[in-house]
Write a protein that holds these residues in place. Sequence first.
Motif, PDB file in Angstrom:
ATOM      1  N   GLN A 413       0.826  -1.209   0.000  1.00  0.00           N
ATOM      2  CA  GLN A 413       0.000   0.000   0.000  1.00  0.00           C
ATOM      3  C   GLN A 413       0.860   1.260   0.000  1.00  0.00           C
ATOM      4  N   ARG A 414       1.921   1.255   0.804  1.00  0.00           N
ATOM      5  CA  ARG A 414       2.827   2.414   0.840  1.00  0.00           C
ATOM      6  C   ARG A 414       3.475   2.621  -0.531  1.00  0.00           C
ATOM      7  N   ALA A 415       3.874   1.516  -1.161  1.00  0.00           N
ATOM      8  CA  ALA A 415       4.519   1.622  -2.467  1.00  0.00           C
ATOM      9  C   ALA A 415       3.551   2.180  -3.512  1.00  0.00           C
ATOM     10  N   ARG A 416       2.304   1.699  -3.484  1.00  0.00           N
ATOM     11  CA  ARG A 416       1.306   2.228  -4.423  1.00  0.00           C
ATOM     12  C   ARG A 416       1.088   3.721  -4.183  1.00  0.00           C
ATOM     13  N   GLY A 417       1.068   4.110  -2.912  1.00  0.00           N
ATOM     14  CA  GLY A 417       0.891   5.517  -2.582  1.00  0.00           C
ATOM     15  C   GLY A 417       2.013   6.396  -3.105  1.00  0.00           C
ATOM     16  N   MET A 418       3.191   5.819  -3.310  1.00  0.00           N
ATOM     17  CA  MET A 418       4.332   6.555  -3.861  1.00  0.00           C
ATOM     18  C   MET A 418       4.349   6.531  -5.390  1.00  0.00           C
ATOM     19  N   GLY A 419       3.384   5.830  -5.971  1.00  0.00           N
ATOM     20  CA  GLY A 419       3.342   5.739  -7.428  1.00  0.00           C
ATOM     21  C   GLY A 419       4.247   4.676  -8.003  1.00  0.00           C
ATOM     22  N   LEU A 420       4.720   3.747  -7.163  1.00  0.00           N
ATOM     23  CA  LEU A 420       5.611   2.686  -7.650  1.00  0.00           C
ATOM     24  C   LEU A 420       4.786   1.589  -8.316  1.00  0.00           C
ATOM     25  N   GLU A 421       5.386   0.943  -9.288  1.00  0.00           N
ATOM     26  CA  GLU A 421       4.686  -0.097 -10.044  1.00  0.00           C
ATOM     27  C   GLU A 421       5.067  -1.507  -9.617  1.00  0.00           C
ATOM     28  N   SER A 422       6.106  -1.619  -8.782  1.00  0.00           N
ATOM     29  CA  SER A 422       6.528  -2.940  -8.322  1.00  0.00           C
ATOM     30  C   SER A 422       7.356  -2.781  -7.051  1.00  0.00           C
ATOM     31  N   ILE A 423       7.515  -3.898  -6.346  1.00  0.00           N
ATOM     32  CA  ILE A 423       8.478  -3.956  -5.244  1.00  0.00           C
ATOM     33  C   ILE A 423       9.340  -5.197  -5.456  1.00  0.00           C
ATOM     34  N   PHE A 424      10.567  -5.158  -4.926  1.00  0.00           N
ATOM     35  CA  PHE A 424      11.439  -6.315  -5.056  1.00  0.00           C
ATOM     36  C   PHE A 424      12.110  -6.618  -3.725  1.00  0.00           C
ATOM     37  N   VAL A 425      12.544  -7.868  -3.588  1.00  0.00           N
ATOM     38  CA  VAL A 425      13.260  -8.287  -2.390  1.00  0.00           C
ATOM     39  C   VAL A 425      14.508  -9.048  -2.807  1.00  0.00           C
ATOM     40  N   LEU A 426      15.506  -9.034  -1.949  1.00  0.00           N
ATOM     41  CA  LEU A 426      16.698  -9.856  -2.105  1.00  0.00           C
ATOM     42  C   LEU A 426      16.725 -10.833  -0.936  1.00  0.00           C
ATOM     43  N   THR A 427      16.797 -12.126  -1.245  1.00  0.00           N
ATOM     44  CA  THR A 427      16.738 -13.126  -0.178  1.00  0.00           C
ATOM     45  C   THR A 427      17.630 -14.318  -0.508  1.00  0.00           C
ATOM     46  N   THR A 428      18.107 -14.961   0.534  1.00  0.00           N
ATOM     47  CA  THR A 428      18.903 -16.178   0.357  1.00  0.00           C
ATOM     48  C   THR A 428      18.194 -17.411   0.915  1.00  0.00           C
ATOM     49  N   ARG A 429      17.140 -17.212   1.752  1.00  0.00           N
ATOM     50  CA  ARG A 429      16.548 -18.369   2.435  1.00  0.00           C
ATOM     51  C   ARG A 429      15.015 -18.423   2.381  1.00  0.00           C
ATOM     52  N   THR A 430      14.384 -17.341   1.983  1.00  0.00           N
ATOM     53  CA  THR A 430      12.914 -17.314   2.084  1.00  0.00           C
ATOM     54  C   THR A 430      12.244 -17.134   0.729  1.00  0.00           C
ATOM     55  N   MET A 431      12.897 -17.641  -0.314  1.00  0.00           N
ATOM     56  CA  MET A 431      12.385 -17.465  -1.672  1.00  0.00           C
ATOM     57  C   MET A 431      10.962 -17.996  -1.821  1.00  0.00           C
ATOM     58  N   HIS A 432      10.692 -19.181  -1.275  1.00  0.00           N
ATOM     59  CA  HIS A 432       9.392 -19.811  -1.503  1.00  0.00           C
ATOM     60  C   HIS A 432       8.256 -19.034  -0.833  1.00  0.00           C
ATOM     61  N   TRP A 433       8.547 -18.407   0.297  1.00  0.00           N
ATOM     62  CA  TRP A 433       7.508 -17.602   0.959  1.00  0.00           C
ATOM     63  C   TRP A 433       7.057 -16.481   0.035  1.00  0.00           C
ATOM     64  N   PHE A 434       7.998 -15.846  -0.624  1.00  0.00           N
ATOM     65  CA  PHE A 434       7.655 -14.738  -1.530  1.00  0.00           C
ATOM     66  C   PHE A 434       6.996 -15.253  -2.808  1.00  0.00           C
ATOM     67  N   LEU A 435       7.453 -16.379  -3.325  1.00  0.00           N
ATOM     68  CA  LEU A 435       6.842 -16.927  -4.534  1.00  0.00           C
ATOM     69  C   LEU A 435       5.364 -17.221  -4.311  1.00  0.00           C
ATOM     70  N   LYS A 436       5.019 -17.689  -3.121  1.00  0.00           N
ATOM     71  CA  LYS A 436       3.622 -17.990  -2.801  1.00  0.00           C
ATOM     72  C   LYS A 436       2.771 -16.722  -2.750  1.00  0.00           C
ATOM     73  N   ARG A 437       3.388 -15.587  -2.640  1.00  0.00           N
ATOM     74  CA  ARG A 437       2.654 -14.333  -2.490  1.00  0.00           C
ATOM     75  C   ARG A 437       2.780 -13.423  -3.710  1.00  0.00           C
TER      76      ARG A 437
END
Length: 469
Positions: A413-437
Amino acid sequence: MGVYLTLRRTFSPAPTAPRAMSAVFNFTFVPWFRSVAPYIHMHRGKTFVVGVAGEAIAAGKLHTIAQDLALIQSMGVKVVLVHGFRPQVNEQLRAKGHTARYSHGMRITDEVSLDCAQEAAGQLRYEIEAAFSQGLPNTPMAGSTVRVISGNFITARPVGILDGVDFQHSGLVRKVDVGGITRTLEHGAMVLLSPFGFSPTGEAFNLTMEEVATSVAIALQADKLVFLTEIPGIRIKPMEPEAEDNPIDLELPLAAAERILAQLPSPQQPTDTAFYLQHCVKACKAGVERSHILPFAVDGSLLLEIYVHDGIGTMVIDEKLEELREASADDVGGILQLIEPFENDGTLVKRSRTEIERDVANYTIIEHDGVIFACAALYPYPEARTGEMAALTVSPQSQGQGDGEKVLKRVEQRARGMGLESIFVLTTRTMHWFLKRGFVQVDPDWLPEARKRKYNWDRRSQVLVKKLV
């Protein structure tokens, strides 16, 4: 014979088109249905009180609303439906040459208005029961059996005289027959309530749909109170004439909703911002965890709000001791204490106290009874229309309770409020949690130039992106 064979060979490929279309349908339907399944499980056995404005029925939305409510009930939800009848009563009054009168946001119900209200309520109950009785083939109601039961579940009292105005036969809810409604719901029936109540002496009082729905939700301690209304929800910012597409606030913590109400004038019309919001706040303060304001103009808004992650209207949340908010300087110590174990085991990149103090405004946290249980930071890259979500952390004490989801949703929601079109993360251990979302993996070269220069190639973090538009 030769001609026949030639023709058969010419037209034989035709059946491949339906097969291709079927494959496309399967490809889209199966993931969609799987994404809905968690919400079906979540809401099974729950009690929803749904208030439908009379304007929705006047706009011809009754049959689709009935279909959606029948579908929701078929998935194990107990439904109490409260209908309004404001435009229907006004139409009856006009037919009799009588003028509708209001004060303090309520109808002044004289003898003529009471007769019109009774006629309108009777007609609407007939139409609603008929809508739930339909079962035509090739419709959502095919094969359904929806028992709709009405009754004298509401005891009322007169409004009386307010500021010198005699409201006559207008009333307020005195008591809700919780036992009667609960037994009806447990037998698998849908409870239908008109905005009428009766005194112990048998006198009838005209009530408002909003007050009846709110009072019933509180008395039942319902899991949701939902209003299908003329408005799309509560807007984040004041409406500007040139910005008709101002976004609505998808989630309002109870405290924030109370602050908004305190700044608004007393509502007089259903389209006033405070009109439905005041009832959502009242319900949440009295123990109803979720209250929703949805637009009936959007087809399927009930289904979109209940079974889709982001929903479509405004939801007021009773967070009690738990607060989801942006961090302040006072939270630096709590954030450090939360993320330190994950830095020590290598899950997170180490951050100094100075760095967190500098960037604390970027953090979103969940605080429960003075303790921070989850956090995440958002670092925008406006030139690339994207932002990095960093340091997403949930305390081991509350993992598995949805706190990570809550923080992620707030960051989005904060990112949309800033006019951003995407968010990204850098991870070494929690990739599957983000893929599910909804995140997808991309090559590190995708990163904005400013972030790519700081990328640690030795750590080899995976880059995952989620589109917001």
